[in-house]
Design an enzyme around this catalytic site. Structure first.
Site, mmCIF file in Angstrom:
data_model
loop_
_atom_site.group_PDB
_atom_site.id
_atom_site.type_symbol
_atom_site.label_atom_id
_atom_site.label_comp_id
_atom_site.label_asym_id
_atom_site.label_seq_id
_atom_site.Cartn_x
_atom_site.Cartn_y
_atom_site.Cartn_z
ATOM 1 N N HIS A 187 0.811 -1.206 0.000
ATOM 2 C CA HIS A 187 0.000 0.000 0.000
ATOM 3 C C HIS A 187 0.843 1.254 0.000
ATOM 4 O O HIS A 187 0.425 2.291 -0.485
ATOM 5 C CB HIS A 187 -0.974 -0.016 1.177
ATOM 6 N N ARG A 330 -15.174 -10.780 -14.499
ATOM 7 C CA ARG A 330 -14.656 -12.058 -14.981
ATOM 8 C C ARG A 330 -14.899 -13.091 -13.891
ATOM 9 O O ARG A 330 -14.570 -12.863 -12.731
ATOM 10 C CB ARG A 330 -13.161 -11.962 -15.261
ATOM 11 N N GLU A 428 -7.744 -16.058 -24.553
ATOM 12 C CA GLU A 428 -6.397 -16.051 -23.975
ATOM 13 C C GLU A 428 -5.679 -17.376 -24.188
ATOM 14 O O GLU A 428 -4.591 -17.583 -23.665
ATOM 15 C CB GLU A 428 -6.435 -15.669 -22.492
ATOM 16 N N ASN A 451 -1.859 -11.474 -21.708
ATOM 17 C CA ASN A 451 -0.847 -12.028 -20.789
ATOM 18 C C ASN A 451 -0.766 -13.541 -20.962
ATOM 19 O O ASN A 451 0.309 -14.109 -21.141
ATOM 20 C CB ASN A 451 -1.199 -11.706 -19.330
ATOM 21 N N ASP A 452 -1.927 -14.194 -20.914
ATOM 22 C CA ASP A 452 -1.922 -15.644 -21.096
ATOM 23 C C ASP A 452 -1.769 -16.026 -22.562
ATOM 24 O O ASP A 452 -1.121 -17.023 -22.879
ATOM 25 C CB ASP A 452 -3.192 -16.262 -20.488
ATOM 26 N N ARG A 462 4.827 -17.148 -17.895
ATOM 27 C CA ARG A 462 4.821 -15.722 -17.575
ATOM 28 C C ARG A 462 5.432 -15.406 -16.214
ATOM 29 O O ARG A 462 5.695 -14.252 -15.901
ATOM 30 C CB ARG A 462 3.393 -15.145 -17.703
HETATM 31 C C1 PEP Z 1 -4.596 -12.095 -19.387
HETATM 32 O O1 PEP Z 1 -4.289 -13.285 -19.325
HETATM 33 O O2 PEP Z 1 -4.159 -11.318 -20.260
HETATM 34 C C2 PEP Z 1 -5.509 -11.502 -18.391
HETATM 35 C C3 PEP Z 1 -5.979 -10.285 -18.531
HETATM 36 O O3 PEP Z 1 -5.820 -12.225 -17.285
HETATM 37 P P1 PEP Z 1 -4.804 -12.499 -16.074
HETATM 38 O O4 PEP Z 1 -3.628 -11.577 -16.251
HETATM 39 O O5 PEP Z 1 -5.570 -12.231 -14.836
HETATM 40 O O6 PEP Z 1 -4.458 -13.925 -16.262
HETATM 41 MG MG MG Z 2 -5.374 -14.652 -18.067
#
Ligand code: PEP
Ligand code: MG
Length: 537
Positions: A187, A330, A428, A451-452, A462
């Site tokens: 924080h 989500r 994803e 990201n995934d 990742r």
């Molecule tokens: C992703 O995978 O891009 C995403 C937005 O979900 P998270 O980062 O929570 O896996």
């Molecule tokens: Mg994801």
């Protein structure tokens, strides 16, 4: 000249003199007390005084940094009321122990318990426990607050800073924070960000008295602290600092403006959040909606799953605060790096490729139904949408839609009001991108989780720092999958957004707009920069 590196909390530059900040220390020893009743009373009074101080800090923070960041002091107040924590301390006092020592013992134990948790966010909370415990100890021991004794604003160099130390400081006297410890998710880091103070945490610097008063530069872009800079370095960084300030100021002029290209295309710029406490930042940065509410954060750091009622309250609070703007929730994306012991998930060889997200929800439909009931109940209080993570097939969507229909029928039979809720999926996995033509027929929108999608397309974990150098987030394979997904979505009248980190990469904004993206969902910090990039296309 000395250069040290740290983890940047905010991309900015500060130039000024260093102030070596040491906490006022006193020796805490265990002593025997005969008057246990008197000691318990002294402890209760100290807790009351700590609550009063936290309320004052909350009000101060509310005025200086806004509700979202002030919240931490409300949370500290709640922690102070925790019966387990208070009873553990009282039990030690009852064994004829002085209150200061009892608070320290329990505070340290709780803090270590948080520090050992798997979840990064929960680990960062261990410092909050220490913060409230120290507050009570200082009151008991009569130690006053430390203040910065300097006439000019300084760069504060500290071992670590607690949220209350950060907020209690005279902000006019601080140009930046540099701490040796601390995580970017703490924080204190969040507060520094919202105060727009370029800061570094986890910095490889020593807390040397000789640094006190020396000229220094915090370069949040290069993640460096430069002590005693050479003249030409100082000149260059001072110029870069001026450029950064004028850029930040000019961005605020974009509040209230559209995210529109010069040829009139409007793009929705939404925000990613993890809970109700983030909504203040969304509103302050003029986010157009919430493109990703990572609901799994409601499930982490607890002993049992959140009840329907608890979830309903959280979703309702977010929807009400967003006042009609779209909120895309989500559904539970637990598994892989996000673990909850009470779900009893077995350890796996390849957790990122394992039992996670929608796979758990379809296999344990009770968990899923509870969440869907909570979301649909909350949907009467704003504009809710739902998206499902980690989809790989049409069959999964059909199963999901079957469960959704049952839940809606159930709620209707209970006369519970519901709003219109758009249904979408995250794209994803490479599989979902490749069959996005078929998936698009089933849903109203796609949200691309880069990201995934990057992790699975490039086969690069990742979480693995060693692979960062080869992780090309602009890899043509990823861009092709994004383009294909947008085209396939549009053919079936599904709108398409991007909610992974790539959405805030302004070097790709034009590419995404050219591909036809409808929405970009980013951390609130990036909304105005992205708006600027869109308006320049
Ligand atoms: C992703 O995978 O891009 C995403 C937005 O979900 P998270 O980062 O929570 O896996
Ligand atoms: Mg994801």
């Amino acid at each position: 000249m000395v250069k040290c590196t740290g983890k940047s909390v905010l991309k900015g530059i500060a130039v000024g003199r260093l102030y070596v900040y040491r906490k006022k220390e006193f020796t805490l020893v265990k002593t025997h007390v005969d008057d246990v009743e008197g000691e318990l009373k002294r402890f209760d009074l100290a807790v009351n005084e700590a609550e009063r101080q936290l309320e004052t800090l909350y009000q101060e923070a509310l005025e200086s940094v806004g509700e979202a960041e002030a919240k931490i002091f409300e949370v500290h107040g709640m922690m102070l009321e925790d019966e387990g924590y208070l009873e553990d301390i009282k039990d030690i006092i009852k064994n004829n122990c002085n209150a200061e020592y009892a608070v320290k013992e329990v505070g340290d134990n709780y803090s270590q318990m948080f520090a050992a948790m798997d979840n990064e966010y929960m680990r960062a909370r261990s410092v909050d426990i220490l913060d409230i415990s120290n507050k009570v100890i200082n009151i008991l021991a009569g130690v006053g607050d430390d203040s910065i004794k300097s006439d000019e604003p300084v760069i504060l160099l500290a071992d670590d800073l607690t949220p209350s130390e950060t907020i209690s400081m005279d902000k006019d006297k601080v140009l930046a924070f540099v701490t040796i410890h601390g995580s970017a998710n703490s924080h204190t880091a969040i507060l520094a960000r919202s105060l727009n103070l370029p800061s570094l945490v986890g910095t490889d610097v020593a807390l040397l008295d000789e640094y006190h008063g020396q000229m220094a530069i915090v370069d949040g872009f290069q993640e460096e602290l430069i002590i005693n800079p050479l003249d030409d370095v100082l000149k260059e960084l001072t110029e870069r600092r001026e450029a950064w300030i004028s850029e930040t100021e000019s961005l605020r002029k974009l509040i209230g403006q559209d995210n529109v290209t010069t040829d009139g295309r409007k793009i929705n710029v939404y925000c990613n959040i993890g809970g109700v406490e983030d909504v203040g930042r969304v509103l302050e940065s003029d986010g157009g909606g919430i493109g990703l509410f990572r609901s799994e954060f409601l499930y982490l750091g607890r002993d049992s799953a959140p009840t329907e009622e608890e979830q309903f309250e959280s979703y309702k609070a977010v929807l009400e605060k967003m006042n009609g703007k779209k909120v895309i929730i989500r559904t539970l994306d637990i598994g892989a790096d996000k673990k909850a012991d009470y779900l009893g998930l077995d350890p796996e060889e390849n957790p990122a490729l394992g039992y996670r997200a929608i796979r758990i929800c379809l296999n344990q439909p009770d968990i899923f139904r509870t969440q869907l009931r909570a979301i649909y109940r909350a949907s009467a209080y704003g504009t809710a949408a739902i998206m499902f993570p980690m989809i790989i097939s049409v069959e999964e969507i059909r199963k999901i839609k079957g469960i959704v229909e049952e839940v809606k029928r159930e709620l209707a039979s209970e006369d519970i009001p519901m709003g219109d809720v758009e249904l979408g999926i995250m794209i994803e996995t490479p599989a979902a991108a490749v069959i996005s033509d078929e998936l698009a027929k089933e849903v109203e929108f796609f949200s691309i989780g880069t990201n995934d999608l990057t992790q699975y397309t490039l086969a690069i974990d990742r979480q693995n720092q060693k692979l960062e150098s080869i992780c090309d987030t602009h890899h043509p394979a990823i861009l092709k999958l994004i383009q294909m997904t947008i085209e396939n979505g549009h053919k079936e009248n599904a709108w398409v957004g991007i909610c992974g980190e790539l959405a805030s990469d302004t070097s790709l904004t034009k590419t995404f707009v050219d591909m036809g993206v409808d929405e970009l969902s980013v951390s609130p910090t990036y909304v105005l920069g992205l708006r600027k990039a869109i308006r320049e296309i």
